[in-house]
Design an enzyme around this catalytic site. Sequence first.
Site, PDB file in Angstrom:
ATOM      1  N   ASP A  36      11.381  -7.720  -3.728  1.00 59.59           N
ATOM      2  CA  ASP A  36      10.316  -8.747  -3.138  1.00 59.59           C
ATOM      3  C   ASP A  36       9.806  -9.620  -4.293  1.00 59.59           C
ATOM      4  O   ASP A  36       9.101 -10.725  -3.991  1.00 59.59           O
ATOM      5  CB  ASP A  36       8.994  -7.979  -2.551  1.00 59.59           C
ATOM      6  CG  ASP A  36       9.385  -7.260  -1.478  1.00 59.59           C
ATOM      7  OD1 ASP A  36      10.470  -7.622  -0.839  1.00 59.59           O
ATOM      8  OD2 ASP A  36       8.527  -6.693  -0.866  1.00 59.59           O
ATOM      9  N   ASP A 290      10.155 -58.295  11.184  1.00 58.79           N
ATOM     10  CA  ASP A 290      11.501 -57.688  10.971  1.00 58.79           C
ATOM     11  C   ASP A 290      11.292 -55.909  11.618  1.00 58.79           C
ATOM     12  O   ASP A 290      12.273 -55.490  11.476  1.00 58.79           O
ATOM     13  CB  ASP A 290      11.495 -57.441   9.419  1.00 58.79           C
ATOM     14  CG  ASP A 290      10.233 -56.794   8.817  1.00 58.79           C
ATOM     15  OD1 ASP A 290       9.412 -57.476   8.578  1.00 58.79           O
ATOM     16  OD2 ASP A 290      10.599 -55.530   8.420  1.00 58.79           O
ATOM     17  N   GLY A 425      17.685 -54.022  11.591  1.00 58.39           N
ATOM     18  CA  GLY A 425      17.899 -54.731  12.921  1.00 58.39           C
ATOM     19  C   GLY A 425      19.030 -55.535  12.787  1.00 58.39           C
ATOM     20  O   GLY A 425      19.929 -55.474  13.921  1.00 58.39           O
ATOM     21  N   LEU A 426      19.165 -56.658  11.998  1.00 62.53           N
ATOM     22  CA  LEU A 426      20.492 -57.587  12.201  1.00 62.53           C
ATOM     23  C   LEU A 426      21.793 -56.901  12.016  1.00 62.53           C
ATOM     24  O   LEU A 426      22.814 -56.802  12.555  1.00 62.53           O
ATOM     25  CB  LEU A 426      20.305 -58.733  11.061  1.00 62.53           C
ATOM     26  CG  LEU A 426      19.342 -59.507  11.375  1.00 62.53           C
ATOM     27  CD1 LEU A 426      19.054 -60.848  10.263  1.00 62.53           C
ATOM     28  CD2 LEU A 426      19.656 -60.176  12.975  1.00 62.53           C
TER      29      LEU A 426
END
Lengths: 549, 434
Positions: A36, A290, A425-426
């Site tokens: 442990d 954007d 995005g683009l």
Amino acid sequence: MQLTLWTYEGPPHVGAMRIATAMEGVHYVLHAPQGDTYADLLFTMIERRNKRTPVTYTTFQARDLGSDTAELFKNACQQAYDRFQPEAMLVGASCTAELIQDNPGGLAAALKLPLPVIALELPAYQKKENWGAAETFYRLVRQLTGSRAEGFQRKTPAEENRPARCNILGPTALGFRHRDDIVEVTKLLAAIGVDINVIAPQGARPADIARLPDADFNISLYPEISDITVRWLERTFRQPSTRIVPIGIGATRDFIREVAALAGMDAEATVTRVESQMAPRMPWYSRSVDSTYLTGKRVFIFGDATHAIAAARVAAKELGFEVVGLGTYAREFARDVRAAAALYGVEPLITDDYLEVEEAIAAVQPELVLGTQMERNIAKRLGIACAVISAPVHVQDFPARYSPQMGFEGGNVLFDAWVHPLMMGLEEHLLCMFRGDFEFRDDVAASHLGHGHGAAKAAVKAEPVLAAEAESEPVAIQLPVPAGAETDKAKPAAAQSLIWTSEAERELKKIPFFVRGKARRNTERFASERGLGPITVDTLYDAKSHFGR
Amino acid sequence: MNDMTPIPVATARPAAGIGCLDAPVRKERGQHAVFCGLTGIIWMHRKIQDAFFLVVGSRTCAHLIQSAAGVMIFAEPRFATAIIDERDLAGLADVHDELDSVVAKLLARRPDIKLLFLVGSCPSEVIKLDLGKAASRLDKRFFPRVRVLNYSGSGIETTFTQGEDAALAALVPVLPAAPADAVASLLIVGALADVVEDQFLRLLNEMGIANVKALPPRRSTELPDVGPNTRYLLAQPFLTETARALDERGAERIAAPFPLGEQGTTEWLRAAAEAFGVAPAVFEAVTAAPAARASRAVARHLPVLSGKRVMFFPDSQLEIPLARFLANELGMGLAEVATPYLHRAHLAGDLALLPAGTPLSEGPDVDLQLDRCRAARPDLVVCGLGLANPLEAENITTKWSIELVFTPIQGYEQAGDLAELFARPFGRQSRLEV
């Protein structure tokens, strides 16, 4: 008996270690076998702590079982006291010692050590890490403040002509960004104009715990850890507590309102003042054009209850995502997660079975996974973007830079952390328009993932991100399954027999790989529901217009 | 040897038969900061490619393997934990029935598994769950598709690498019997990195020892046979029970130091060569070039390591052979060599080569050894992950011992890498200006 590959939480005594390690002047004597002691490395390696964990393990062996393990425990307690001179001591048993029933609390009491000894009973075969941390903190607070309960009086801020003061309760060792959240919430409270009495357990000494009742109210920062304690303090010392966790811009505003109300201030005026002072960038970033491409991104959320619920709100209301899955491994807070899931119209997933989570993610094919390190592994295999929002922690969850999840700066951090893994995005448009470009092959990662990125590679090996095909590819999933077993769950049964014309298959290939799985699934569902024959290009576009978004 | 092969610190080499063979060993009773035998699953489940390790234990067991494995596991694991819960303990569920259904579920998911180990843990030992009985019941049900064996990796019985010992010892009784008139064969015992195993096989074959097999094999379907004509060579120093089981099968152990560093590798191979009657000239011809390469690779680290003092905290039982390597081939001083368990017979070859007067300890109390460490201020401390960062924060340079178990370090071609593992902390310090 439960078959477990990976576990979201450790045993409850690890939760107790998180409290002891967070504090100063506390030592934990744990009746436990030698193995442990592995738990030390969670703190020294994952969190990079530069001190030993304040834990003494009795490390009993098989040969001790026949003789006197109780004596071993008493010796360990006495030696730990002599060596470390703590101001308070926690005593308890790990799972194995629980079975031999030595009663650590009674044994420690018999030693009559001149310090508070808090006996912990943490049933290892029923409960888990967060419960263990919460219970330990509660026992500690009860024992160290209990003597003040009778006839307790506290003067109001007005009576003493002072600002209101609060405790911040919940941050522990090995907590997900607790270290930075404390800093950010401290700044937030300073801006509001509220004093801090004690922060606990992180950084507190036993004497600080005894001062908790001096605060006018409590901030319950991590309900998984602090909820039972703040409820007890509320009953015992008439200290109200916050219920809102300030993760996300909206929740931070609500939190300010809640704190202002508790401090007797004008809520709306305080929000306006504090927000203009702290000036988070996130709201404008999210509104800037954007970010339009973030609209409706499908996100799957899984974590502890606090972080998962907060993430769902941020995702839906502050980034404009669509929540397609919400779940938690924290069964104690299942009710809260169910209520949140209802808000977003999704089925709540309450489970600590990693395989079930994997199956759920594969089935909904999200564009982003917000989860723990385990979901990060799942997402990697499935080729899905991912950000980590919750414990269990990994060394990467202790970044060198300041990186809170809470408060206004936390909102900024969430924006960066969740948006960066997504395709910009683009770039997405170009990929859609010019599938034939020789550099747009599926094995070429999107620029934001970098070349040779694991996620992109996994996606490629699985070819389309399609559950049925991915699952026959051993690298793509956790467990290779017998043919058909999981495939059946991921796909509508009838879809098995659906045939695609080669022309339709070619058309499908023109769809970017990260949405192709969804397109295939939707088309097949559309076709099978209508009993359509081989899938043609027309079927593909009929399905697109049917499901279109 | 020619002038291409400097013997780095020849004067440090003690005469055989003296060293620490009869040296006193400090023994303490107190906190042992070591892993339990379950940890061995992390490498064993990769070594035997069609084996699955099912721990029957608690959430702690699952958490241990997951935490110790950490980022090391990048592919699907061939291990899992059957977590005992309160229903099992309260007798509401029949533990054996529960286990049977967990195993059935697991094997249905993993048709590729040919060997299943039921691994006992601290809780299963304490509640006296008879995994031997469970294994033979399940073996009857699933054999020949899947063989089911059991061993204990519990922390009340085993320390770290003893888990591998227990697993291999469980395999020995099912190894096929070699016929009494079988040609003499050599068995290399102990998990090694595949690349190291291949190097050893090549060298032994070149010497003319053709019939060489390894335990564990890479696939459970390739179990080596064993019998009175089997000689075995331990590749790891922690295989007490495995050796005993092999002895019971009539196999005979070839005594040798362990193959760490040039010296250890040469002596280890020489022991095999002598046992198989390889002519000394052939042995020299096969080993001279790689031994020279090893010495050269090790010597590169002499400027950094020579004269520095090292202290070992107990971890893998590799400590004695490692200390012998550091003292004899790199000229390092030994402040204290602690090991979780010292098998004097198996380590006799290494103990004899260890500089006389080396402070040895077995299963020390971590707090008391830390006191000695702070008093001795060694230049390098080899210790576990729980102690490394705290000691670094006290300006004591450390080397994680676990890396010595997860890195190919045995044999000639790895001797330089092994030296480099100890030199790296110093190299790093000299680069940093933060």
